[in-house]
Scaffold this motif. Structure first.
Motif, PDB file in Angstrom:
ATOM      1  N   GLU A  48      19.304  -0.821 -17.473  1.00 20.55           N
ATOM      2  CA  GLU A  48      19.804  -1.805 -16.505  1.00 20.55           C
ATOM      3  C   GLU A  48      19.365  -1.474 -15.092  1.00 20.55           C
ATOM      4  N   LEU A  49      19.099  -2.529 -14.317  1.00 20.41           N
ATOM      5  CA  LEU A  49      18.811  -2.433 -12.891  1.00 20.41           C
ATOM      6  C   LEU A  49      19.774  -3.353 -12.155  1.00 20.41           C
ATOM      7  N   ALA A  50      20.134  -2.979 -10.926  1.00 21.60           N
ATOM      8  CA  ALA A  50      21.013  -3.858 -10.147  1.00 21.60           C
ATOM      9  C   ALA A  50      20.711  -3.685  -8.675  1.00 21.60           C
ATOM     10  N   LEU A  51      20.816  -4.790  -7.945  1.00 18.04           N
ATOM     11  CA  LEU A  51      20.631  -4.750  -6.498  1.00 18.04           C
ATOM     12  C   LEU A  51      21.762  -5.494  -5.804  1.00 18.04           C
ATOM     13  N   ARG A  52      21.995  -5.087  -4.568  1.00 21.52           N
ATOM     14  CA  ARG A  52      23.037  -5.688  -3.741  1.00 21.52           C
ATOM     15  C   ARG A  52      22.386  -6.608  -2.731  1.00 21.52           C
ATOM     16  N   ARG A  53      22.961  -7.789  -2.545  1.00 23.61           N
ATOM     17  CA  ARG A  53      22.437  -8.735  -1.577  1.00 23.61           C
ATOM     18  C   ARG A  53      23.600  -9.525  -0.972  1.00 23.61           C
TER      19      ARG A  53
END
Length: 318
Positions: A285-290
């Motif tokens: 899994e990958l995750a980014l904050r925006r």
């Protein structure tokens, strides 16, 4: 736990996969109907540009791709399991084949002239043209598999699946469904709904009986929600805490560290990059904050397989 909010539309095969997963897990959910084609302003506000269907929202956490959505639901409701230990490896591998090779073969078969007439014959020509243009853009204008090859391949695949259900086997890998069953089911579901073309499935009676068992799982309990309400929930929620599992090994492959500005982009179709601050990276899994002016602070999650992680500096340089 916050509401499980599924952003979807009725005719989407992958949305049917997600709906059936929610039904199998007996999880109540909220249903947000979204457009089948772009523009999708409320979806993009949540995802940052990801446009595929469906998307699962839990508060201010946005989960893209049914491969990851299945894992999220498995964490929330471990029983009954989608990946029992004895068959987890083969179940995931078969699911990945079905979500890619089988899916695109079924779509190429379905989108022959007779299929298009059955599905869209009642629509005005301009709507059909808009749908075709949208899907061509999603594929990056890559050609679709010719109908003859799609038909021949689908026949072979149906025969293989039929053989897997021999000797009274109820599901593909045994007595209970696994993630493989849900991934194989949704392309079959799509073809089965097309008058005239669904006759190809009659060569596989065990498969049809299996498809009936899968359909009987149902979608469990759900209530309607508007996209405006979903955005309000996102805006008033805080993303769940994440742990940066595995970054020492995996992130060094990219020369990227947590906190860096990155883009995450599908590698097969719908090449719309999502940009933000990398907050999570594991083997799966990958995750980014925006931040979005309508959705607020969100964390957008993707599966590792099928997505490319890049430094946002590469985008700027390009």
């Amino acid at each position: 736990m916050p509401d499980l909010i599924l952003h979807h539309y009725p005719n989407s095969p992958f949305a049917e996969k997600a709906r059936l997963l929610l039904g199998y897990k007996q999880l109540a959910w909220k249903s947000v109907m979204i457009p089948a084609i772009m523009p999708k302003p409320d979806v993009v506000a949540l995802t940052g540009g990801y446009r595929r269907t469906p998307v699962l929202q839990i508060g201010a956490d946005i989960y893209c791709d049914t491969a990851l959505i299945a894992d999220v639901l498995e964490r929330l409701a471990p029983t009954p399991s989608l990946t029992p230990p004895a068959s987890a490896g083969v179940a995931r591998t078969l699911a990945q084949w079905a979500d890619t090779t089988l899916f695109w073969t079924a779509i190429a078969y379905a989108f022959q002239p007779a299929g298009l007439q059955a599905m869209f014959g009642s629509l005005p020509p301009e709507h059909l043209q808009a749908f075709g243009a949208d899907r061509a853009a999603m594929r990056g204008n890559a050609p679709r598999m010719p109908v003859q090859e799609a038909t021949a391949s689908l026949i072979d695949y149906l025969d293989r699946i039929e053989a897997m259900l021999a000797d009274g086997k109820l599901y593909l890998l045994g007595a209970q469904p696994t993630i493989a069953d849900f991934s194989v089911y949704h392309p079959i579901w799509y073809v089965r709904r097309i008058a005239g073309l669904s006759a190809i499935l009659e060569r596989a009676p065990r498969l049809l009986a299996w498809a009936d068992r899968m359909a009987a799982i149902g979608h469990h309990q759900y209530d309607k929600m508007t996209s405006t309400e979903a955005l309000e929930i996102s805006r008033n929620s805080t993303p769940m805490a994440v742990e940066a599992a595995g970054e020492a090994t995996l992130l060094h492959l990219h020369g990227i560290a947590l906190g860096d500005r990155v883009t995450i982009t599908p590698t097969d179709y719908a090449f719309d990059p999502v940009e933000g601050e990398l907050v999570f990276a594991s083997a799966t899994e990958l995750a980014l904050r925006r931040v979005d002016e309508r959705a607020g602070l969100v964390v957008v999650h993707f599966p590792r397989i099928g997505y490319q992680l890049k430094s946002a500096l590469e985008k700027a340089a390009a």
